[in-house]
Design a protein around this motif. Structure first.
Motif, PDB file in Angstrom:
ATOM      1  N   THR A   1       0.809  -1.224   0.000  1.00  0.00           N
ATOM      2  CA  THR A   1       0.000   0.000   0.000  1.00  0.00           C
ATOM      3  C   THR A   1       0.841   1.272   0.000  1.00  0.00           C
ATOM      4  OG1 THR A   1      -0.124   0.042   2.419  1.00  0.00           O
ATOM      5  CG2 THR A   1      -1.901  -1.118   1.244  1.00  0.00           C
ATOM      6  N   TYR A   2       2.172   1.133   0.186  1.00  0.00           N
ATOM      7  CA  TYR A   2       3.030   2.314   0.283  1.00  0.00           C
ATOM      8  C   TYR A   2       4.428   2.018  -0.242  1.00  0.00           C
ATOM      9  CZ  TYR A   2       5.743   6.138   2.320  1.00  0.00           C
ATOM     10  OH  TYR A   2       6.586   7.210   2.498  1.00  0.00           O
ATOM     11  N   ILE A   3       4.918   2.926  -1.103  1.00  0.00           N
ATOM     12  CA  ILE A   3       6.298   2.882  -1.592  1.00  0.00           C
ATOM     13  C   ILE A   3       6.905   4.242  -1.298  1.00  0.00           C
ATOM     14  CG2 ILE A   3       7.789   2.648  -3.610  1.00  0.00           C
ATOM     15  CD1 ILE A   3       5.689   0.773  -4.813  1.00  0.00           C
ATOM     16  N   GLY A   4       7.952   4.258  -0.486  1.00  0.00           N
ATOM     17  CA  GLY A   4       8.543   5.498   0.001  1.00  0.00           C
ATOM     18  C   GLY A   4       9.469   6.202  -0.970  1.00  0.00           C
ATOM     19  N   TYR A   5       9.811   7.416  -0.586  1.00  0.00           N
ATOM     20  CA  TYR A   5      10.691   8.314  -1.324  1.00  0.00           C
ATOM     21  C   TYR A   5      12.005   7.623  -1.688  1.00  0.00           C
ATOM     22  CZ  TYR A   5      13.820  12.382  -1.795  1.00  0.00           C
ATOM     23  OH  TYR A   5      14.748  13.277  -2.226  1.00  0.00           O
ATOM     24  N   LEU A   6      12.382   7.689  -2.965  1.00  0.00           N
ATOM     25  CA  LEU A   6      13.636   7.144  -3.495  1.00  0.00           C
ATOM     26  C   LEU A   6      13.813   5.633  -3.257  1.00  0.00           C
ATOM     27  CD1 LEU A   6      16.066  10.057  -2.506  1.00  0.00           C
ATOM     28  CD2 LEU A   6      15.152   9.594  -4.776  1.00  0.00           C
ATOM     29  N   SER A   7      12.735   4.910  -3.068  1.00  0.00           N
ATOM     30  CA  SER A   7      12.819   3.472  -2.767  1.00  0.00           C
ATOM     31  C   SER A   7      13.630   2.671  -3.776  1.00  0.00           C
ATOM     32  CB  SER A   7      11.428   2.855  -2.686  1.00  0.00           C
ATOM     33  OG  SER A   7      10.761   3.323  -1.560  1.00  0.00           O
ATOM     34  N   PHE A   8      13.466   2.983  -5.058  1.00  0.00           N
ATOM     35  CA  PHE A   8      14.169   2.255  -6.106  1.00  0.00           C
ATOM     36  C   PHE A   8      15.038   3.191  -6.950  1.00  0.00           C
ATOM     37  CE2 PHE A   8      10.473  -0.247  -4.975  1.00  0.00           C
ATOM     38  CZ  PHE A   8      11.044  -1.488  -4.760  1.00  0.00           C
ATOM     39  N   ALA A   9      15.352   4.357  -6.432  1.00  0.00           N
ATOM     40  CA  ALA A   9      16.171   5.332  -7.157  1.00  0.00           C
ATOM     41  C   ALA A   9      17.548   4.751  -7.438  1.00  0.00           C
ATOM     42  CB  ALA A   9      16.306   6.610  -6.332  1.00  0.00           C
ATOM     43  N   GLY A  10      18.055   5.032  -8.622  1.00  0.00           N
ATOM     44  CA  GLY A  10      19.394   4.575  -8.977  1.00  0.00           C
ATOM     45  C   GLY A  10      19.473   3.118  -9.398  1.00  0.00           C
ATOM     46  N   CYS A  11      18.344   2.446  -9.505  1.00  0.00           N
ATOM     47  CA  CYS A  11      18.327   1.054  -9.995  1.00  0.00           C
ATOM     48  C   CYS A  11      18.241   1.109 -11.520  1.00  0.00           C
ATOM     49  CB  CYS A  11      17.149   0.292  -9.405  1.00  0.00           C
ATOM     50  SG  CYS A  11      17.181   0.128  -7.614  1.00  0.00           S
ATOM     51  N   GLU A  12      19.323   1.577 -12.145  1.00  0.00           N
ATOM     52  CA  GLU A  12      19.284   1.884 -13.574  1.00  0.00           C
ATOM     53  C   GLU A  12      19.132   0.674 -14.477  1.00  0.00           C
ATOM     54  OE1 GLU A  12      23.509   1.508 -12.353  1.00  0.00           O
ATOM     55  OE2 GLU A  12      22.032   2.942 -11.706  1.00  0.00           O
ATOM     56  N   ASN A  13      19.315  -0.528 -13.979  1.00  0.00           N
ATOM     57  CA  ASN A  13      19.104  -1.729 -14.794  1.00  0.00           C
ATOM     58  C   ASN A  13      17.732  -2.356 -14.566  1.00  0.00           C
ATOM     59  OD1 ASN A  13      21.606  -1.862 -16.248  1.00  0.00           O
ATOM     60  ND2 ASN A  13      22.562  -2.266 -14.275  1.00  0.00           N
ATOM     61  N   LEU A  14      16.925  -1.729 -13.741  1.00  0.00           N
ATOM     62  CA  LEU A  14      15.563  -2.195 -13.490  1.00  0.00           C
ATOM     63  C   LEU A  14      14.709  -1.790 -14.687  1.00  0.00           C
ATOM     64  CD1 LEU A  14      13.536  -3.499 -11.564  1.00  0.00           C
ATOM     65  CD2 LEU A  14      13.295  -1.290 -10.431  1.00  0.00           C
ATOM     66  N   THR A  15      14.365  -2.751 -15.536  1.00  0.00           N
ATOM     67  CA  THR A  15      13.653  -2.441 -16.777  1.00  0.00           C
ATOM     68  C   THR A  15      12.225  -2.974 -16.810  1.00  0.00           C
ATOM     69  OG1 THR A  15      14.546  -4.430 -17.830  1.00  0.00           O
ATOM     70  CG2 THR A  15      15.775  -2.366 -18.141  1.00  0.00           C
ATOM     71  N   SER A  16      11.857  -3.798 -15.852  1.00  0.00           N
ATOM     72  CA  SER A  16      10.532  -4.423 -15.857  1.00  0.00           C
ATOM     73  C   SER A  16       9.971  -4.453 -14.435  1.00  0.00           C
ATOM     74  CB  SER A  16      10.658  -5.840 -16.412  1.00  0.00           C
ATOM     75  OG  SER A  16       9.452  -6.547 -16.273  1.00  0.00           O
ATOM     76  N   ILE A  17       8.805  -3.827 -14.265  1.00  0.00           N
ATOM     77  CA  ILE A  17       8.134  -3.786 -12.961  1.00  0.00           C
ATOM     78  C   ILE A  17       6.679  -4.173 -13.194  1.00  0.00           C
ATOM     79  CG2 ILE A  17       7.507  -2.347 -10.980  1.00  0.00           C
ATOM     80  CD1 ILE A  17       9.829  -0.447 -11.888  1.00  0.00           C
ATOM     81  N   GLU A  18       6.156  -5.045 -12.335  1.00  0.00           N
ATOM     82  CA  GLU A  18       4.750  -5.416 -12.443  1.00  0.00           C
ATOM     83  C   GLU A  18       4.069  -5.219 -11.099  1.00  0.00           C
ATOM     84  OE1 GLU A  18       1.767  -8.922 -14.012  1.00  0.00           O
ATOM     85  OE2 GLU A  18       3.904  -9.341 -13.913  1.00  0.00           O
ATOM     86  N   PHE A  19       2.958  -4.500 -11.115  1.00  0.00           N
ATOM     87  CA  PHE A  19       2.120  -4.324  -9.934  1.00  0.00           C
ATOM     88  C   PHE A  19       0.970  -5.312 -10.042  1.00  0.00           C
ATOM     89  CE2 PHE A  19       4.316  -0.285  -9.903  1.00  0.00           C
ATOM     90  CZ  PHE A  19       4.418   0.041  -8.564  1.00  0.00           C
ATOM     91  N   LEU A  20       0.710  -6.058  -8.966  1.00  0.00           N
ATOM     92  CA  LEU A  20      -0.329  -7.089  -9.002  1.00  0.00           C
ATOM     93  C   LEU A  20      -1.674  -6.635  -8.440  1.00  0.00           C
ATOM     94  CD1 LEU A  20       1.757 -10.234  -7.984  1.00  0.00           C
ATOM     95  CD2 LEU A  20       1.188  -9.383 -10.274  1.00  0.00           C
ATOM     96  N   GLY A  21      -1.716  -5.470  -7.793  1.00  0.00           N
ATOM     97  CA  GLY A  21      -2.964  -5.035  -7.160  1.00  0.00           C
ATOM     98  C   GLY A  21      -3.252  -3.568  -7.383  1.00  0.00           C
ATOM     99  N   ASP A  22      -4.014  -2.999  -6.457  1.00  0.00           N
ATOM    100  CA  ASP A  22      -4.371  -1.587  -6.510  1.00  0.00           C
ATOM    101  C   ASP A  22      -3.129  -0.716  -6.443  1.00  0.00           C
ATOM    102  OD1 ASP A  22      -7.019  -2.350  -6.525  1.00  0.00           O
ATOM    103  OD2 ASP A  22      -7.423  -1.741  -4.456  1.00  0.00           O
ATOM    104  N   ALA A  23      -3.275   0.499  -6.927  1.00  0.00           N
ATOM    105  CA  ALA A  23      -2.167   1.450  -6.889  1.00  0.00           C
ATOM    106  C   ALA A  23      -1.849   1.811  -5.441  1.00  0.00           C
ATOM    107  CB  ALA A  23      -2.530   2.708  -7.667  1.00  0.00           C
ATOM    108  N   PRO A  24      -0.605   1.587  -5.014  1.00  0.00           N
ATOM    109  CA  PRO A  24      -0.226   2.010  -3.659  1.00  0.00           C
ATOM    110  C   PRO A  24       0.053   3.512  -3.657  1.00  0.00           C
ATOM    111  CG  PRO A  24       1.650   1.004  -4.754  1.00  0.00           C
ATOM    112  CD  PRO A  24       0.479   0.905  -5.707  1.00  0.00           C
TER     113      PRO A  24
END
Length: 170
Positions: A84-107
């Motif tokens: 339900t919550y993703i904080g500030y800069l949680s995945f910042a700088g993960c420059e090779n992260l090219t694929s993200i999938e959310f399975l539920g409601d928008a947090p």
């Protein structure tokens, strides 16, 4: 902190929280098994780790600020429906992260959560929580796709000088 020779971890079942900076700077840490009992990953828990893959537990509710910042080797991520919550800069700088999938409601996603991330993000179809207000850049270059839509369209030549429009359904 700074455990540079640690490369694989299995956390015990019953654990409910991964503390602040628990694995921060563990540059050799490539994989971790997180039990479904974990509901919160705290600030900078995995900052700067060498994680190449990550399976977040189904019971996870909160990913705090800077939790996975600068995990340069991370390429794919699935966010469970329970988050339900993703904080500030949680995945910042993960420059090779090219694929993200959310399975539920928008947090609730804090600003700049995906700074310097260039990724395709897939969200569930027929879910009104994913809309123009929630499908933003969050500091990165994000390509939002609703599951079931046609993506990666291209023209392909076929005999008789005609063209066929080909796409892949998510």
């Amino acid at each position: 902190l700074g455990c540079i020779s640690l490369n694989d971890v299995t956390l015990p079942s019953g654990l409910t929280c991964i503390p602040d900076a628990m694995f921060s700077g563990c540059t050799s840490l490539e994989s971790i098994s997180i039990p479904d009992s974990v509901t919160e990953i705290r600030s900078s828990a995995f900052n700067g780790c060498g994680l190449t893959s990550l399976e977040l537990p189904d019971g996870l509710i909160q990913i705090r600020e800077l939790a996975f910042e600068n995990c340069h080797s991370l390429t794919h991520l699935t966010i469970p429906a329970s988050v339900t919550y993703i904080g500030y800069l949680s995945f910042a700088g993960c420059e090779n992260l090219t694929s993200i999938e959310f399975l539920g409601d928008a947090p609730a996603i804090e600003y700049d959560s995906f700074t310097n991330v260039n990724a395709t993000i897939v969200v569930p179809e027929d879910n009104d929580t994913w809309n123009g207000d929630t499908m933003q850049s969050y500091g990165g270059n994000l390509n939002w796709v609703v599951r079931g839509e046609i993506v990666d369209l291209e023209l392909r030549s076929v005999p008789d000088n005609t063209f066929l429009l080909v796409g892949e359904e998510l």
